[in-house]
Design an enzyme around this catalytic site. Structure first.
Site, PDB file in Angstrom:
ATOM      1  N   HIS A 136       0.805  -1.238   0.000  1.00  0.00           N
ATOM      2  CA  HIS A 136       0.000   0.000   0.000  1.00  0.00           C
ATOM      3  C   HIS A 136       0.831   1.277   0.000  1.00  0.00           C
ATOM      4  O   HIS A 136       0.270   2.359  -0.236  1.00  0.00           O
ATOM      5  CB  HIS A 136      -0.921   0.049   1.228  1.00  0.00           C
ATOM      6  CG  HIS A 136      -1.932  -1.053   1.291  1.00  0.00           C
ATOM      7  ND1 HIS A 136      -2.825  -1.303   0.272  1.00  0.00           N
ATOM      8  CD2 HIS A 136      -2.195  -1.980   2.253  1.00  0.00           C
ATOM      9  CE1 HIS A 136      -3.593  -2.334   0.608  1.00  0.00           C
ATOM     10  NE2 HIS A 136      -3.230  -2.761   1.800  1.00  0.00           N
TER      11      HIS A 136
HETATM   12  N1  V1S Z   1      -9.702  -3.770   7.950  1.00  0.00           N
HETATM   13  C1  V1S Z   1      -8.998  -3.208   8.651  1.00  0.00           C
HETATM   14  C2  V1S Z   1      -8.127  -2.475   9.454  1.00  0.00           C
HETATM   15  N2  V1S Z   1      -7.848  -2.704  10.765  1.00  0.00           N
HETATM   16  C3  V1S Z   1      -6.948  -1.732  11.098  1.00  0.00           C
HETATM   17  C4  V1S Z   1      -6.306  -1.571  12.379  1.00  0.00           C
HETATM   18  C5  V1S Z   1      -6.548  -2.491  13.389  1.00  0.00           C
HETATM   19  C6  V1S Z   1      -5.900  -2.336  14.612  1.00  0.00           C
HETATM   20  C7  V1S Z   1      -5.032  -1.275  14.797  1.00  0.00           C
HETATM   21  F1  V1S Z   1      -4.431  -1.119  15.967  1.00  0.00           F
HETATM   22  C8  V1S Z   1      -4.774  -0.381  13.788  1.00  0.00           C
HETATM   23  C9  V1S Z   1      -5.432  -0.528  12.581  1.00  0.00           C
HETATM   24  N3  V1S Z   1      -6.704  -0.954  10.023  1.00  0.00           N
HETATM   25  C10 V1S Z   1      -7.405  -1.417   9.000  1.00  0.00           C
HETATM   26  C11 V1S Z   1      -7.376  -0.873   7.616  1.00  0.00           C
HETATM   27  C12 V1S Z   1      -6.011  -1.091   6.976  1.00  0.00           C
HETATM   28  C13 V1S Z   1      -5.757  -2.501   6.556  1.00  0.00           C
HETATM   29  C14 V1S Z   1      -4.345  -2.639   5.995  1.00  0.00           C
HETATM   30  C15 V1S Z   1      -4.055  -3.979   5.371  1.00  0.00           C
HETATM   31  C16 V1S Z   1      -2.592  -4.087   4.989  1.00  0.00           C
HETATM   32  C17 V1S Z   1      -2.244  -5.247   4.073  1.00  0.00           C
HETATM   33  O1  V1S Z   1      -2.617  -6.458   4.670  1.00  0.00           O
HETATM   34  O2  V1S Z   1      -2.926  -5.186   2.846  1.00  0.00           O
HETATM   35  C18 V1S Z   1      -0.747  -5.263   3.727  1.00  0.00           C
HETATM   36  C19 V1S Z   1       0.202  -5.301   4.830  1.00  0.00           C
HETATM   37  N4  V1S Z   1      -7.610   0.542   7.685  1.00  0.00           N
HETATM   38  C20 V1S Z   1      -8.824   1.074   7.571  1.00  0.00           C
HETATM   39  O3  V1S Z   1      -9.818   0.404   7.337  1.00  0.00           O
HETATM   40  C21 V1S Z   1      -8.898   2.566   7.801  1.00  0.00           C
HETATM   41  C22 V1S Z   1      -9.512   3.045   8.969  1.00  0.00           C
HETATM   42  C23 V1S Z   1     -10.066   3.373   7.694  1.00  0.00           C
HETATM   43  C24 V1S Z   1     -10.348   2.192   9.887  1.00  0.00           C
HETATM   44  C25 V1S Z   1      -9.517   1.556  11.027  1.00  0.00           C
HETATM   45  N5  V1S Z   1      -8.845   2.617  11.825  1.00  0.00           N
HETATM   46  C26 V1S Z   1      -8.103   2.000  12.940  1.00  0.00           C
HETATM   47  C27 V1S Z   1      -7.966   3.417  10.931  1.00  0.00           C
HETATM   48  C28 V1S Z   1      -8.771   4.066   9.788  1.00  0.00           C
HETATM   49 ZN    ZN Z   2      -3.912  -7.313   3.365  1.00  0.00          ZN
END
Ligand code: V1S
Ligand code: ZN
Ligand code: CA
Length: 374
Positions: A136
């Site tokens: 990402h």
């Molecule tokens: N789905 C999901 C998710 N969960 C989290 C998260 C959970 C615990 C934490 F302590 C911090 C964050 N973030 C997300 C997603 C990002 C997912 C990234 C995936 C990465 C990969 O596997 O593809 C490659 C390594 N973020 C979001 O959904 C954004 C938010 C919109 C919602 C969640 N909050 C915590 C941040 C903003």
């Molecule tokens: Zn992923």
């Protein structure tokens, strides 16, 4: 094509970092995977290499100077005050400014760049970097747990030698950073399989298939909840076969994000370890130079099982290894069965409903690929 030379990049420090208490991303999984690989006796069967750490200048082959400069300086204490003309590079909880973040990125990126160099030199047939796959990260910002895009940096290295590179992404999330980096070129074809619809990062529609010279060179396979091994194989193999025929890549990079496994904490597919590893096996059989990278994966015990098994697949010894796990430093994590397996569960596969979803998707993608100018 049976035995292939495998180079395995590993730095013990990678697993020492922490995104912070309660964060979903656990770098410790890299160390736990390595421990399984070691206790299975695989280290003697491949070239085990410690990657050189990527320096800031190398990272600016893709990222902006300002962003990388920021990453070299940021600490949990300075994150608030460190901005560049008011630009914030880290927004929200996904990408915390954790202690050692730059060093962590330099190990991850260094592994993918070194893997690419070794593949390009012909010194190995398959190279592995489980600390890579952070798909990402954007040119000027962090996103979705990713800060530096090791994949883009690795592909740029391959392009110094090879005319065409195929990037395949089986992480449950869309490989948006890699797609964006190569969206307008015909030298890199990107193909991401991912959950689509009310799911991070929200991109990866089937109709997004490249622009300008790159039109037709981005492939998106948007999928629904509950994807099973059979359904995945029924779309992965024909799409990749068609791409290999039309694009004729000189090398392949496979991002093996394991949040597409059943029971993942953030994922929503239902793949077993075998169904996931089928992709690595399929590409090993193609005989093309191949790089295997990590990525997502949040049910740590299953990430380790699968990446250790995929290391065995690269070595072509997967049929010989004991499905009862050997004694290892993290043995208690793998109970109650202590097996090298990730099983499916009883969730419904929304991809195989009677509406012909996968068949239509395949047809659309075949049409896009058949318009490529070959
Ligand atoms: N789905 C999901 C998710 N969960 C989290 C998260 C959970 C615990 C934490 F302590 C911090 C964050 N973030 C997300 C997603 C990002 C997912 C990234 C995936 C990465 C990969 O596997 O593809 C490659 C390594 N973020 C979001 O959904 C954004 C938010 C919109 C919602 C969640 N909050 C915590 C941040 C903003
Ligand atoms: Zn992923
Ligand atoms: Ca993906």
């Amino acid at each position: 094509m049976s035995k292939r030379r495998v180079a395995y990049y590993y730095d013990n420090d990678a697993g020492m970092f922490s995104y912070g208490y309660g964060h979903a991303m656990k770098p410790q999984r890299i160390r736990m995977t390595h421990d399984l690989v070691a206790t299975y006796g695989m280290l003697d069967k491949m070239q085990v290499l410690r990657p050189r750490r990527a320096d800031a200048t190398t990272m600016t082959r893709f990222h902006t100077d300002e962003y990388i400069h920021f990453l070299t300086k940021v600490t949990p204490e300075t994150a608030e005050e460190l901005t560049y003309h008011g630009t914030r590079f880290l927004v929200g909880d996904d990408n915390p400014p954790f202690d050692g973040v730059f060093e962590f990125c330099s190990i991850s990126a260094g592994g993918s760049i070194d893997a690419a160099k070794r593949i390009a030199s012909g010194a190995t047939d398959i190279a592995i970097n489980w600390a890579g796959g952070l798909h990402h990260a954007k040119k000027r910002e962090a996103s979705g747990f990713c800060y530096v895009n090791d994949i883009v940096l690795g592909i740029l290295e391959l392009l110094r030698t090879f005319p065409r590179v195929l990037y395949i992404d089986i992480d449950c999330h869309h490989g948006d950073g890699v797609e964006e980096a190569f969206y307008t070129t015909d030298r890199v074809m990107t193909c991401s399989f991912h959950k689509f619809g009310e799911y991070f990062p929200g991109t990866g529609h089937v109709e997004d298939h490249g622009r300008g010279k790159g039109l037709g060179y981005a492939v998106n396979v948007p999928l629904r909840d509950g994807l099973t091994d059979e359904a995945f194989k029924s779309i992965f193999e024909p799409v990749i076969q068609r791409i290999l025929e039309w694009f004729q890549p000189s090398a392949v990079v496979l991002q093996c994000g394991s949040d597409s496994l059943a029971g993942d904490k953030l994922g929503c597919f239902n793949l077993t370890m075998e169904g996931h590893a089928n992709c690595a096996r399929y590409l090993r059989k193609s005989g093309l130079p191949l790089i295997l990278l990590g990525g997502g994966g949040y049910t740590v015990k299953n990430v380790c099982r699968t990446w250790a098994y995929e290391t065995a697949c690269a070595l072509n010894i997967e049929d010989d290894i004991d499905r009862n796990l050997p004694w290892n430093a993290y043995f208690e994590w793998f109970g109650p069965r202590y097996r090298l397996e990730v099983l499916s569960n009883n969730m419904a596969d929304m991809n195989t409903k009677d509406d012909g979803y996968l068949d239509n998707l395949k047809e659309t993608i075949f049409r896009q690929i058949s318009r490529l100018p070959f």
